[in-house]
Design an enzyme around this catalytic site. Structure first.
Site, PDB file in Angstrom:
ATOM      1  N   ASN A  58      40.112  42.153  44.279  1.00 14.40           N
ATOM      2  CA  ASN A  58      39.335  42.371  45.495  1.00 14.40           C
ATOM      3  C   ASN A  58      37.863  42.365  45.088  1.00 14.40           C
ATOM      4  O   ASN A  58      37.398  43.270  44.409  1.00 14.40           O
ATOM      5  CB  ASN A  58      39.736  43.718  46.114  1.00 14.40           C
ATOM      6  CG  ASN A  58      38.986  44.001  47.414  1.00 14.40           C
ATOM      7  OD1 ASN A  58      37.884  43.507  47.639  1.00 14.40           O
ATOM      8  ND2 ASN A  58      39.590  44.815  48.264  1.00 14.40           N
ATOM      9  N   GLY A 116      42.540  45.642  33.463  1.00 14.13           N
ATOM     10  CA  GLY A 116      41.869  46.875  33.878  1.00 14.13           C
ATOM     11  C   GLY A 116      40.365  46.700  33.795  1.00 14.13           C
ATOM     12  O   GLY A 116      39.857  46.052  32.893  1.00 14.13           O
ATOM     13  N   THR A 148      38.745  54.235  43.994  1.00 15.04           N
ATOM     14  CA  THR A 148      38.487  52.893  43.482  1.00 15.04           C
ATOM     15  C   THR A 148      39.058  51.800  44.360  1.00 15.04           C
ATOM     16  O   THR A 148      38.668  50.650  44.234  1.00 15.04           O
ATOM     17  CB  THR A 148      39.103  52.777  42.078  1.00 15.04           C
ATOM     18  OG1 THR A 148      40.402  53.383  42.125  1.00 15.04           O
ATOM     19  CG2 THR A 148      38.269  53.511  41.061  1.00 15.04           C
ATOM     20  N   THR A 154      35.741  45.610  46.088  1.00 16.91           N
ATOM     21  CA  THR A 154      35.917  46.856  45.337  1.00 16.91           C
ATOM     22  C   THR A 154      35.550  46.649  43.867  1.00 16.91           C
ATOM     23  O   THR A 154      35.066  47.576  43.214  1.00 16.91           O
ATOM     24  CB  THR A 154      37.351  47.395  45.484  1.00 16.91           C
ATOM     25  OG1 THR A 154      38.281  46.362  45.191  1.00 16.91           O
ATOM     26  CG2 THR A 154      37.599  47.910  46.892  1.00 16.91           C
ATOM     27  N   GLY A 201      37.674  49.128  35.840  1.00 19.43           N
ATOM     28  CA  GLY A 201      36.743  50.104  36.402  1.00 19.43           C
ATOM     29  C   GLY A 201      35.713  50.688  35.457  1.00 19.43           C
ATOM     30  O   GLY A 201      34.572  50.900  35.843  1.00 19.43           O
ATOM     31  N   GLU A 202      36.093  50.967  34.221  1.00 17.50           N
ATOM     32  CA  GLU A 202      35.156  51.661  33.339  1.00 17.50           C
ATOM     33  C   GLU A 202      34.230  50.724  32.578  1.00 17.50           C
ATOM     34  O   GLU A 202      33.249  51.154  31.983  1.00 17.50           O
ATOM     35  CB  GLU A 202      35.942  52.523  32.344  1.00 17.50           C
ATOM     36  CG  GLU A 202      36.696  53.628  33.054  1.00 17.50           C
ATOM     37  CD  GLU A 202      37.638  54.368  32.129  1.00 17.50           C
ATOM     38  OE1 GLU A 202      37.139  55.139  31.313  1.00 17.50           O
ATOM     39  OE2 GLU A 202      38.862  54.167  32.226  1.00 17.50           O
ATOM     40  N   GLY A 244      36.959  61.352  40.171  1.00 15.17           N
ATOM     41  CA  GLY A 244      37.573  62.086  39.066  1.00 15.17           C
ATOM     42  C   GLY A 244      36.857  61.783  37.758  1.00 15.17           C
ATOM     43  O   GLY A 244      36.466  62.672  37.032  1.00 15.17           O
ATOM     44  N   PHE A 245      36.685  60.494  37.470  1.00 15.68           N
ATOM     45  CA  PHE A 245      35.945  60.037  36.286  1.00 15.68           C
ATOM     46  C   PHE A 245      36.536  60.593  34.993  1.00 15.68           C
ATOM     47  O   PHE A 245      35.827  60.759  34.009  1.00 15.68           O
ATOM     48  CB  PHE A 245      34.458  60.389  36.404  1.00 15.68           C
ATOM     49  CG  PHE A 245      33.874  60.048  37.746  1.00 15.68           C
ATOM     50  CD1 PHE A 245      33.870  58.733  38.186  1.00 15.68           C
ATOM     51  CD2 PHE A 245      33.376  61.030  38.583  1.00 15.68           C
ATOM     52  CE1 PHE A 245      33.374  58.407  39.440  1.00 15.68           C
ATOM     53  CE2 PHE A 245      32.878  60.713  39.835  1.00 15.68           C
ATOM     54  CZ  PHE A 245      32.873  59.394  40.258  1.00 15.68           C
TER      55      PHE A 245
END
Ligand SMILES: Cc1cc2nc3c(=O)[nH]c(=O)nc-3n(C[C@H](O)[C@H](O)[C@H](O)COP(=O)(O)OP(=O)(O)OC[C@H]3O[C@@H](n4cnc5c(N)ncnc54)[C@H](O)[C@@H]3O)c2cc1C
Ligand code: SF4
Lengths: 724, 323
Positions: free
Chosen positions: A616, A688, A460, A619, A690-691, A232-233
């Site tokens: 994790n 958070g 993710t 990931t 991921g980005e 999705g990004f």
């Protein structure tokens, strides 16, 4: 007891994905569904005069051609619908690729051909689509989501005037598109006044709100299902017109309708990273301490929206600087709406981290040392001490592993074969969010657990992490835990954007699972048929699906037996609130520049990040590998090209919008994590992430190119022609 | 996509007969044609599937190499004779597309692939090549991928095939079969510059089938190389590319062929650059002069000026490696 959380656990949904068993939105079988294809405006600015659908209607299989005359009036939803209008509600055209009709047919091919046969007459005006061609000067837009676009601290103008050292530079970056591999898709099915949508959504509840608002329905009347997402990004976060138009078409046609955007249509339908300019002025002491930053950025806004998505968060607060003046300006252009795109701050961060590199050369201070000297212990806006910020540890770990101490403080010093070799670094940071989330965990009579919540897995690893948390809390093997997510009918949870999934849901999942465990233990000790009857709950340990008396180990029972005897599942629900915050890290990398051709390769990368507890490792590392690769694409190739005369996107496909291929990825990326729980995080100590690991990569590459060649490039992407 | 008829043929005669009807296209690997059809750029009424024809061979003969029109890119690139005697072909093929595409794509289809000009492939844009007379937005628009040589006021699109560039450097001959019989077309005469008719890209007539390509055996061919520069490491068309075949006597050039991709509206042979080198030593100076001769008539546009410089650098790199 922690056994699985923190480990490298392989994706629990991996097998389903690679075997095709995972059902994505457009795979959902919906009997009787028509295929919808949008007809999109070919002009950028003007008005629809006439739509002739006769040829399309004569085409075999075409059931209907709907235009603005046929659709119900819809209410324009507020944020997170970021567009300020809904197409096909009138005749005005604001950008190329704005839907003007939708063709419904029995097969996809018939609908596509029908769409090609619709003929539309426009009144067209000459558009402006790039910042250089703006008709009007840049302006300061209204605050967006309550955040002002002008930020002042101290007195930047005088501090700049008085600064012993000054730097002024302009940076810029082209438009980019998200390009998730799964195209956007909606299938809408109405049952009376209720609608179900199978949707490629990063937030099933966001889409539910957007659809309910547009149709004037109570949220309960809308169900959104998105069990898997092919990336999705940010593109699938906000809610977009094609979703509303599909639902509207299904309502008018009284049949379910399935719509999948074509790759080319995705370049005007679901946001993009806006074209961007940045003018930075920095004042510093001779020791390299920042005394002032003045920054004015200019973003590509649209005729109908003035939201600034690429805020200068790192300019505002990454480093200690007493005097600041930031203005996020924009110009109105005849392009489709921009939106959030993975790490929105990447755009402005490139300028800041390049400017610091420039300052380091100007002052002959090592760029890492310069950053250390400006390290922020306090929140620059509120003055509060930043707790559990371990950026300095990241610097030390990664510098050591990379061998940064061996860096030659001269440009052009190393040549290997035909290539100049350079090293570059940049700080990484991302502002993440946390959203209220409720989770329920049920232990069934079969002794297996099911976690349920309306979050999603956007690729993710949410399924995996939820499963790990529940398995640990209950003491069940991984295979006895299932996660059910991606359905708005489940307990409400946050959307997967702003790197918010883990910080939003982990605490609730953990607490619900612990409550379920305690409930089963309570059942056991109260159950005459249990060997644990009469024991104190605190004396019971749960492990591998068994309940064991800690002191008297031959007294034990199993989840399956206890809940089986009780005869009904045990379900517990929890809501644990959390706060957003910042995640930090650093990237060091080596780039090679071909002396003759100017082509650039990134050959070695070391990163270190502080994301609180790592849930994790596998990931998390995946996010770094994806982020680094994305950063390489951002720095060296990705850009959307608009035709300046017509406003059309000239490269709306993956064969001409270049993203890195495997051969562009560095052979080696070392990913280090501090991995210490953040005590302020109720998400089991996690933040958070991921980005974060894209943000510094473009500047680090530019800085390495400078180190290699002495050439400073301030405009992205850095294609080889710029280095000839 | 428009509905279309489909016939699979087993015999070249039948292919030519069916292919002769206007509105008919041959389909081989389909790696280009299907994209064009899905994007509404080409809209044939009927497809004639030629994959069943016995034309997928590669053979070495006394006079050279014969490659069947349906040989796959992968098979040709990996063929021992090709790699030994005509290395530029193998290199050009391996620098093309991806393994998946090369498994599917045929040699005939490759030579006939259409330009990657974004306006050509966007059926919402005007384009003289797609809709004659509608205009050329590339000339004043985005021209990074476009030609600096051989363009006209009507079109400046490049021919995208790497293989064709190599074939031009090898003086290949295209064998075609049509309703009027067979023809042998030297590759140098096969492609047409856009002029005022950019929609006519080559000399093939409706229904003519590429049955084979013949590549002569020469001393130059054995000493031939391909260099391709692009905007990412692989899986991308050329920004500029060079195919060179040289026969040297010590350092002196006895004969040479130079062909270029990414800079011309056709796979671009440069007799001017060859002339500079013929009979001379391969020195930095002669190479530089050859490069200047190549681009003497270059007409760069807004976004592709750098190619004039870059192609000379690529030429130098390749020739220095052949010394
Ligand atoms: C993602 C991608 C990347 C690519 N990258 C490159 C690259 O880097 N370099 C490069 O050179 N190419 C590249 N290509 C193009 C590729 O090489 C061509 O698509 C391929 O060679 C076409 O062969 P085909 O057999 O699939 O042809 P088809 O698509 O089947 O046909 C192409 C055309 O040739 C005609 N035709 C086919 N066979 C014959 C015949 N025997 N006689 C007469 N007419 C015939 C068809 O009617 C059609 O007009 C790329 C393609 C893709 C999809
Ligand atoms: S360059 Fe040629 S193919 Fe491209 S738009 Fe112009 S006419 Fe069409």
């Amino acid at each position: 007891m922690t056994e699985l959380v923190g480990r490298s656990v392989a994706r629990v949904d991996g097998r389903a994905k690679v075997t095709g068993a995972a059902i994505y939105a457009a795979d959902q079988p919906v009997p009787d569904a028509l295929h919808g294809v949008l007809v999109m405006s070919t002009v950028a600015r003007g008005e629809v005069l006439r739509i002739d659908a006769s040829a399309a209607l004569a085409h075999p299989g075409v059931v209907a051609v709907l235009t603005h005359r046929d659709l119900p009036k819809l209410v324009v939803p507020h944020f997170p619908y970021v567009k300020r209008f809904i197409p096909m509600q009138g005749t005005a055209v604001h950008h190329v690729g704005q839907p003007v009709a939708i063709v419904l047919a029995t097969t996809l091919e018939q609908a596509q051909e029908g769409a090609a046969l619709v003929s539309v007459d426009y009144r067209a005006e000459k558009p402006s689509v790039v910042i250089d061609d703006a008709r009007e000067p840049a302006f300061l837009p209204q605050p967006f989501r309550d955040r002002p676009n002008e930020i002042r601290r101290g007195d930047a103008a005088s501090a700049l005037r008085e600064a012993p050292v000054r730097l002024e530079a302009r940076y810029s970056s082209a438009t980019r598109h998200h390009n998730p591999i799964e195209p956007h898709t909606t299938t809408a099915r109405w049952d009376g006044d209720r609608v179900t949508l199978f949707e490629s959504a990063q937030g099933v509840l966001v889409t539910r709100t957007v659809v309910a608002t547009a149709f004037g329905l109570p949220p309960e009347s809308v169900r959104v299902v998105a069990p898997y997402l092919g990336g999705g990004f940010g593109a699938k976060g906000p809610g977009w017109p094609h979703t509303l138009l599909t639902a509207a078409a299904a309502r008018v046609a009284r049949r379910p309708v399935r719509l999948v955007l074509s790759r080319a249509q995705m370049y005007t339908s679901a946001g993009h990273r806006a074209e961007y300019r940045q003018h930075l002025r920095i004042g510093a002491t001779r020791e390299g301490r920042l005394t002032a930053i003045a920054e004015t950025s200019t973003a590509q806004l649209t005729a109908t929206e003035d939201s600034v998505f690429n805020r200068s968060d790192s300019t505002i607060g990454l480093y200690t600087c007493p005097n600041l003046h930031v203005r996020h300006e924009g110009v109105r252009l005849d392009v489709a709406s921009s939106s959030y795109m993975r790490s929105p701050e990447t755009t402005s961060h490139f300028g800041l981290e390049t400017a610091l590199d420039e300052l380091s050369w100007q002052l002959s201070i090592d760029p890492l040392e310069l950053r250390r000297r400006n390290h922020a212990e306090f929140n620059q806006e509120t003055g509060e001490r930043l707790t559990s910020k371990r950026l300095l540890e990241c610097y030390a770990m990664a510098a050591e592993r990379f061998g940064w101490a061996r860096r030659q403080p001269r440009t052009g010093a190393t040549k290997d074969g035909d290539e100049y070799v350079g090293w570059g670094m940049a700080t990484e940071t991302h502002t993440f969010a946390a959203m209220p989330s409720t989770a329920s965990v049920t232990v069934g009579v079969d002794g297996k657990a099911l976690a349920q919540l309306a979050t999603q897995d956007i690729g993710t690893g949410t399924y995996t992490v939820v499963t790990q948390i529940v398995a640990d809390a209950l003491g069940l093997p991984l295979r006895d835990v299932q996660a059910q997510i991606g359905d708005s009918a489940l307990p409400p949870a946050g959307l997967s954007a702003a790197s918010a999934t883990i910080p939003s849901i982990s605490g609730s999942v953990d607490q619900a699972a612990r409550a379920a465990r305690d409930a089963v233990v309570a059942l056991a000790v109260a159950d005459r048929h249990s060997p644990l009857f009469g024991a104190a709950p605190a004396e019971i340990e749960t492990r591998d699906g068994r309940l064991v008396h800690l002191r008297d180990r031959h007294r034990h029972d199993t989840y399956r037996a206890v809940v089986g005897r009780a005869g009904e599942p045990v379900r517990r629900t929890a809501t644990v609130l959390n706060q957003g915050g910042h995640t930090y890290g650093v990237v060091f990398l080596e780039a090679r520049v071909h002396a003759r051709f100017g082509s650039v390769r990134v050959t070695r990368v070391v990163t270190a990040h502080d994301l609180g507890r790592v849930m994790n490792r596998r990931t998390a590392r995946g996010q770094v590998l994806g982020g680094v690769t994305w950063g390489i694409g951002h720095a060296l190739m990705e850009h959307t090209v608009f035709d300046r005369n017509t406003g059309r996107v000239v490269n709306p496909n993956l064969s001409t919008y270049l993203v890195p291929v495997n051969a562009d990825a560095p052979p080696e990326v070392e990913t280090l994590f501090v991995d210490k729980p953040d005590p302020a995080s109720t998400a089991m100590g996690a933040r958070g992430f991921g980005e974060t690991p894209i943000t510094g990569v473009p500047a680090a590459i530019g800085n390495a190119i400078y180190h290699a060649t002495g050439r400073r490039l301030r405009d992205l992407p850095i294609t080889q022609d710029k280095l000839l | 996509m428009k509905s279309f008829g489909y016939t699979a043929v087993r015999d070249p005669g039948e292919a030519v007969r069916l292919g002769g009807r206007p509105g008919t296209a041959f389909i081989a690997g389909g790696t280009d044609l299907l994209n064009l059809m899905k994007d509404g750029v080409t809209r044939p009424d009927r497809l004639v599937d030629v994959n069943g024809l016995e034309l997928a061979w590669v053979t070495e003969t006394a006079s050279g190499l014969r490659i069947g029109g349906l040989a796959r890119m992968r098979a040709v690139a990996g063929h021992g004779s090709v790699r030994r005697g005509w290395p530029v072909l193998a290199e050009a093929l391996l620098a093309s597309a991806s393994p998946q595409v090369r498994n599917m794509a045929s040699i005939g289809g490759n030579l006939l692939q259409r330009t990657r000009c974004g306006y050509f492939r966007d059926s919402g844009s005007p384009c003289n090549k797609r809709v004659p007379g509608s205009g050329c937005p590339a000339i004043d628009g985005w021209s990074r991928g476009h030609a600096v040589l051989g363009g006209s006021d009507a079109c400046i699109a490049t021919h995208p095939s790497d293989l064709a560039v190599a074939m031009v450097a090898l003086d290949a001959v295209v064998l075609v079969r049509g309703s009027g019989g067979e023809r042998r077309i030297p590759i140098g005469e096969f492609y047409l510059r856009p002029g005022t008719t950019p929609h006519v890209e080559n000399v093939l007539r409706q229904g003519e089938l590429i049955t084979a390509v013949e590549v002569p055996r020469t001393g130059m061919a054995r000493r031939s190389r391909y260099l391709k520069l692009r905007d990412r490491a692989t899986f991308e068309f050329a920004v500029v590319s060079v195919a060179a075949a040289v026969e040297l006597n010590e350092r002196r050039v006895r004969d040479v062929r130079l062909a270029f991709g990414g800079i011309g509206t056709t796979p671009w042979r440069s007799p001017e650059a060859e002339e500079v080198l013929r009979g001379k030593d391969l020195t930095a100076d002669t190479i530089a002069r050859a490069g200047r001769a190549l681009v003497r008539d270059a007409k760069p546009r807004h976004d592709n000026e750098f190619k004039v410089d870059l192609v000379q650098r690529a030429l130098a790199e390749l020739l220095e490696g052949l010394r």
